[in-house]
Each structure stands twice: as structure tokens, then as C-alpha cells.
Motif scaffolding. Structure first.
Motif, PDB file in Angstrom:
ATOM      1  N   ASN A 146      10.735  21.032  33.423  1.00 41.43           N
ATOM      2  CA  ASN A 146      10.114  20.914  34.748  1.00 41.43           C
ATOM      3  C   ASN A 146      11.031  21.607  35.751  1.00 41.43           C
ATOM      4  O   ASN A 146      12.053  22.195  35.358  1.00 41.43           O
ATOM      5  CB  ASN A 146       9.804  19.458  35.113  1.00 41.43           C
ATOM      6  N   ALA A 147      10.697  21.500  37.032  1.00 48.38           N
ATOM      7  CA  ALA A 147      11.415  22.280  38.051  1.00 48.38           C
ATOM      8  C   ALA A 147      12.889  21.902  38.154  1.00 48.38           C
ATOM      9  O   ALA A 147      13.692  22.672  38.678  1.00 48.38           O
ATOM     10  CB  ALA A 147      10.734  22.085  39.404  1.00 48.38           C
ATOM     11  N   LEU A 148      13.240  20.720  37.659  1.00 45.11           N
ATOM     12  CA  LEU A 148      14.627  20.274  37.798  1.00 45.11           C
ATOM     13  C   LEU A 148      15.482  20.644  36.584  1.00 45.11           C
ATOM     14  O   LEU A 148      16.656  20.312  36.536  1.00 45.11           O
ATOM     15  CB  LEU A 148      14.657  18.756  38.011  1.00 45.11           C
ATOM     16  N   ALA A 172       6.296  22.040  33.633  1.00 40.93           N
ATOM     17  CA  ALA A 172       5.379  21.124  34.319  1.00 40.93           C
ATOM     18  C   ALA A 172       5.600  21.239  35.824  1.00 40.93           C
ATOM     19  O   ALA A 172       5.832  20.252  36.519  1.00 40.93           O
ATOM     20  CB  ALA A 172       5.610  19.701  33.844  1.00 40.93           C
ATOM     21  N   SER A 173       5.571  22.459  36.311  1.00 42.00           N
ATOM     22  CA  SER A 173       5.780  22.723  37.743  1.00 42.00           C
ATOM     23  C   SER A 173       4.997  23.975  38.105  1.00 42.00           C
ATOM     24  O   SER A 173       4.676  24.777  37.224  1.00 42.00           O
ATOM     25  CB  SER A 173       7.269  22.954  38.031  1.00 42.00           C
ATOM     26  N   ALA A 174       4.738  24.119  39.402  1.00 43.75           N
ATOM     27  CA  ALA A 174       4.092  25.353  39.856  1.00 43.75           C
ATOM     28  C   ALA A 174       5.144  26.462  39.930  1.00 43.75           C
ATOM     29  O   ALA A 174       4.914  27.594  39.533  1.00 43.75           O
ATOM     30  CB  ALA A 174       3.448  25.135  41.215  1.00 43.75           C
ATOM     31  N   GLY A 175       6.338  26.105  40.429  1.00 47.15           N
ATOM     32  CA  GLY A 175       7.412  27.089  40.582  1.00 47.15           C
ATOM     33  C   GLY A 175       8.016  27.449  39.228  1.00 47.15           C
ATOM     34  O   GLY A 175       8.074  26.626  38.311  1.00 47.15           O
ATOM     35  N   THR A 176       8.468  28.716  39.132  1.00 50.57           N
ATOM     36  CA  THR A 176       9.118  29.158  37.890  1.00 50.57           C
ATOM     37  C   THR A 176      10.517  29.712  38.179  1.00 50.57           C
ATOM     38  O   THR A 176      11.103  30.380  37.346  1.00 50.57           O
ATOM     39  CB  THR A 176       8.270  30.260  37.206  1.00 50.57           C
ATOM     40  N   GLY A 227       8.648  23.388  49.428  1.00 50.54           N
ATOM     41  CA  GLY A 227       8.672  24.537  48.511  1.00 50.54           C
ATOM     42  C   GLY A 227       9.896  24.453  47.617  1.00 50.54           C
ATOM     43  O   GLY A 227       9.894  23.744  46.590  1.00 50.54           O
ATOM     44  N   ARG A 228      10.954  25.146  48.014  1.00 48.45           N
ATOM     45  CA  ARG A 228      12.230  25.088  47.295  1.00 48.45           C
ATOM     46  C   ARG A 228      13.347  25.062  48.334  1.00 48.45           C
ATOM     47  O   ARG A 228      13.227  25.693  49.398  1.00 48.45           O
ATOM     48  CB  ARG A 228      12.415  26.321  46.409  1.00 48.45           C
ATOM     49  N   GLY A 229      14.458  24.389  47.997  1.00 48.62           N
ATOM     50  CA  GLY A 229      15.561  24.245  48.938  1.00 48.62           C
ATOM     51  C   GLY A 229      16.069  25.577  49.455  1.00 48.62           C
ATOM     52  O   GLY A 229      16.337  25.745  50.648  1.00 48.62           O
ATOM     53  N   PRO A 255      13.509  12.979  47.174  1.00 50.09           N
ATOM     54  CA  PRO A 255      14.182  13.602  46.020  1.00 50.09           C
ATOM     55  C   PRO A 255      13.262  14.482  45.163  1.00 50.09           C
ATOM     56  O   PRO A 255      13.030  14.185  43.990  1.00 50.09           O
ATOM     57  CB  PRO A 255      14.678  12.388  45.236  1.00 50.09           C
ATOM     58  N   HIS A 256      12.754  15.561  45.721  1.00 46.87           N
ATOM     59  CA  HIS A 256      11.880  16.510  45.001  1.00 46.87           C
ATOM     60  C   HIS A 256      10.772  15.732  44.275  1.00 46.87           C
ATOM     61  O   HIS A 256      10.553  15.894  43.072  1.00 46.87           O
ATOM     62  CB  HIS A 256      12.684  17.349  44.001  1.00 46.87           C
ATOM     63  N   ALA A 257      10.097  14.885  45.043  1.00 50.24           N
ATOM     64  CA  ALA A 257       9.199  13.902  44.431  1.00 50.24           C
ATOM     65  C   ALA A 257       7.721  14.169  44.715  1.00 50.24           C
ATOM     66  O   ALA A 257       6.873  13.372  44.306  1.00 50.24           O
ATOM     67  CB  ALA A 257       9.577  12.510  44.934  1.00 50.24           C
TER      68      ALA A 257
HETATM   69  O1  LIG Z   1       8.493  21.425  42.329  1.00 49.56           O
HETATM   70  C1  LIG Z   1       7.438  21.292  41.830  1.00 49.56           C
HETATM   71  C2  LIG Z   1       6.611  22.378  41.363  1.00 49.56           C
HETATM   72  O2  LIG Z   1       7.070  23.532  41.366  1.00 49.56           O
HETATM   73  O3  LIG Z   1       5.456  22.108  40.967  1.00 49.56           O
END
Ligand SMILES: O=CC(=O)O
Length: 328
Positions: free
Chosen positions: A62-64, A84-88, A242-244, A289-291
Motif C-alpha cells: 500500500n502507499a505506506l 492498494a492505493s491510488a498513488g504509485t 495527496g502526498r506530503g 495519519p494518512h488515514a
Molecule cells: O494514499 C492513498 C492512496 O494513494 O490511495
């Protein structure tokens, strides 16, 4: 290793508990190497495994959970990464491309939840809900008028950065609250009537709130820098789902501490899980927390999505799968 065992693809699982449904199957369709249950750094964990890493065909993350070039290089049979995230941005896409490894993300599955979180953070910052909660617990002990006024949501000019699926959902929600929507994205979207700004500083100068919804790329890293924050001004609020690293976090901390912007609602940070400690005493900041995508009800959907992605990939011949599955 027995022949049948070799034919059952090995999957490296970096985040818990994806693959639960698959694990219960008999005969098992996959063998799982569960790195999330170890405290060791991933590379060290892989080095300690005797047999499985050379045969790992897929990673679930996942994103983390970063999938670095070193991790990819340590897995010579890797064909697929499912996140399991939208971001790659946590995956070394250059190395994946070089090795022709398929990357599958979760697309817009959680766009509505992330948009809800953006609106929730904004309402919290404006109405001081979290700060008010802390205050109310000692209300009887405080002096009269010890809690500062909040601010209305209706009528605020909201500049959305990235009008993709999440940004579009944020716009829809905030329009219903009578906000005035403006946006910046790579291209003007002819199907919306919101005012488009090709320049982020101009958007900031004409907004009360900036909501960050775009992916992190080399072009968007630190898209919110000091100049943008000063253009947003002392009454401005920044919401980041979005992202930090979309924000220059050191500058953000300075602007918040010095009152150069009014507040922030942050679900993401530049160096997760580390959150800048200077933010802790600030009542004009709401931290999460990125939740945004972590809800109990949404989790089943992401498990189903991951399961389907593995099944689709491994039921198609690898050569075909590399061209047919798309990374959204
Ligand atoms: O951070 C969450 C996502 O990218 O879906």
C-alpha cells in the motif's frame, strides 16, 4: 521444492491483511510471504528467507510500504506489483518499466472517501473542532471567552490542485456548501465551469483555501512552496490529502508557526510516519495519519480488488498480461 509447489505463485505481502480470502482457499492458489509480520527492514527480511524470494512473482503493498529498486532487484521472478492505493509514488516505476513488471493500482476506488476526508479536515480547521474538543474537556477551568472564534465555510474560494477523480469529488462536495471552486491541473478541463489557473501562485492569490489532490510526481514535488504560501496569505488554509511532498514541509511549518498562513489540515507528510513536532502545539493545524482511505467498510473493497488483480494476472499468460492489464 515439489513441482506443484513451484507452480503456486509466491506473493510477497508488505501490508496486512491483504490476501486473507485467498489464503483460505484449498488447494491454495498462492503462497504468501508475509513481510508485514516482521520488524526487520524489508531487504534484511528478504535476505533471511531461505527459499521463497527467488520465486516471488508478485508484491502486494500500500502507499505506506515502499517498493524500492533494491527490493525489486532482490526478487528476480517478480512480474507484478499490486498496490492498494491510488498513488504509485512509493514504487520505483523506472525499475518496474525496465524489468517489464506490471504495476496495478486501486484507481478511483477511494476517491469519494479521500474527498470526504478533505472536506472533514477543512471543516475541522475552520470550526476548530479538534481544538474545541481539547478546550471543552477543561472548559469549566478556563477564563470566559478563552476559545477563539472559528470561521464559515460557505462563500470560501477554494483552489483545488489536481482536478482528477479526488479533486472532482472535493469540488462537488464543496459546491454544495456554497464555496467558489477554482482549480489548477496539468490541463484545463473543458467539461467544468470552474475557473482554471495555469499558475499555482495566481490560484493561491485568488483563493482562501488550497486543497491538494494531485499525484506526487517530479513535476508536482513541492508544488506548494513558500511563494505559493505567501500568495495564499495570512487568512489562507491548506488541506493536503495527496502526498506530503507536494508541500515544502519545512516552509509549511515555518508559515504556520509564524502565522503567515492561517491553518492546515494534513492527512499526509513528507517523511511518514514522522510528523513535524513543531506542529503538535498548534491549534490551527489538524493532523491525520494518512488515514483517508482507511475505513473498515472500504477495507473489504480493497481486499477484493487486490484478490481480483492477482487472479486476473495469474489466469492470463504473463506475456499477454503485461500488455493487457493497465495501471490506472
Ligand atoms: O494514499 C492513498 C492512496 O494513494 O490511495
Amino acid at each position: 521444492m515439489a513441482k506443484e509447489e513451484e507452480e503456486v505463485p509466491a506473493i510477497l505481502v508488505l501490508a496486512s491483511p491483504f490476501g486473507i480470502d485467498l489464503k483460505a482457499q484449498n488447494p491454495p492458489k498462492y503462497r504468501f510471504l508475509e513481510a508485514f509480520s516482521s520488524n526487520l527492514p524489508l531487504l534484511q527480511f528478504l535476505q533471511q528467507q531461505q527459499t521463497l524470494p527467488p520465486s516471488v512473482r508478485a508484491i502486494i503493498c500500500n502507499a505506506l510500504k515502499p517498493v524500492t529498486a533494491d527490493v525489486i532487484r532482490s526478487l528476480p521472478s517478480l512480474d507484478l506489483v499490486v498496490t492498494a492505493s491510488a498513488g504509485t509514488d512509493h514504487i520505483d516505476l523506472t525499475e518496474c518499466r525496465r524489468r517489464r513488471i506490471q504495476v496495478v493500482n486501486i484507481g478511483g476506488l477511494f476517491a469519494a472517501d479521500v474527498a470526504d476526508m478533505a472536506v472533514a479536515l477543512l471543516i475541522d480547521v475552520l470550526f476548530k473542532i479538534s481544538a474545541g474538543d481539547r478546550f471543552a474537556r477543561n472548559w469549566g477551568l478556563s477564563k470566559p471567552l478563552g476559545f477563539p472564534f472559528g470561521s464559515k465555510l460557505g462563500g470560501k474560494r477554494v483552489g483545488i490542485i489536481g482536478l482528477g477523480r479526488i479533486g472532482g469529488e472535493v469540488a462537488k462536495r464543496l459546491e454544495a456548501f456554497d464555496c467558489i471552486i477554482k482549480y489548477h491541473s496539468r490541463n484545463k478541463n473543458p467539461s467544468v465551469s470552474y475557473t482554471f489557473y495555469s499558475n499555482v501562485v495566481d490560484l493561491a492569490s485568488n483563493s482562501d483555501v488550497l486543497v491538494l489532490c494531485c499525484p506526487l510526481t517530479e513535476q508536482t514535488r513541492h508544488i506548494i512552496n513558500k511563494e505559493v504560501m505567501l500568495a495564499l496569505g495570512k487568512d489562507g488554509i491548506i488541506i493536503n490529502v495527496g502526498r506530503g511532498a507536494l508541500i515544502d514541509e519545512k516552509e509549511l511549518v515555518q508559515c504556520l508557526v509564524k502565522g503567515e498562513i492561517r491553518g492546515a489540515g494534513l492527512d499526509v507528510f513528507e517523511d511518514e510516519p514522522n510528523v513535524p513536532k513543531e506542529l503538535f502545539p498548534l491549534d490551527n493545524v489538524v493532523l491525520s495519519p494518512h488515514a483517508a482511505a482507511l475505513t473498515l467498510d472500504g477495507f473489504k473493497d480493497s481486499c477484493d480488488y487486490v484478490t481480483k488483480s492477482l487472479d486476473t494476472f495469474f489466469s492470463i499468460k504473463p506475456q499477454v498480461s503485461k500488455t493487457k492489464l493497465t495501471c490506472d
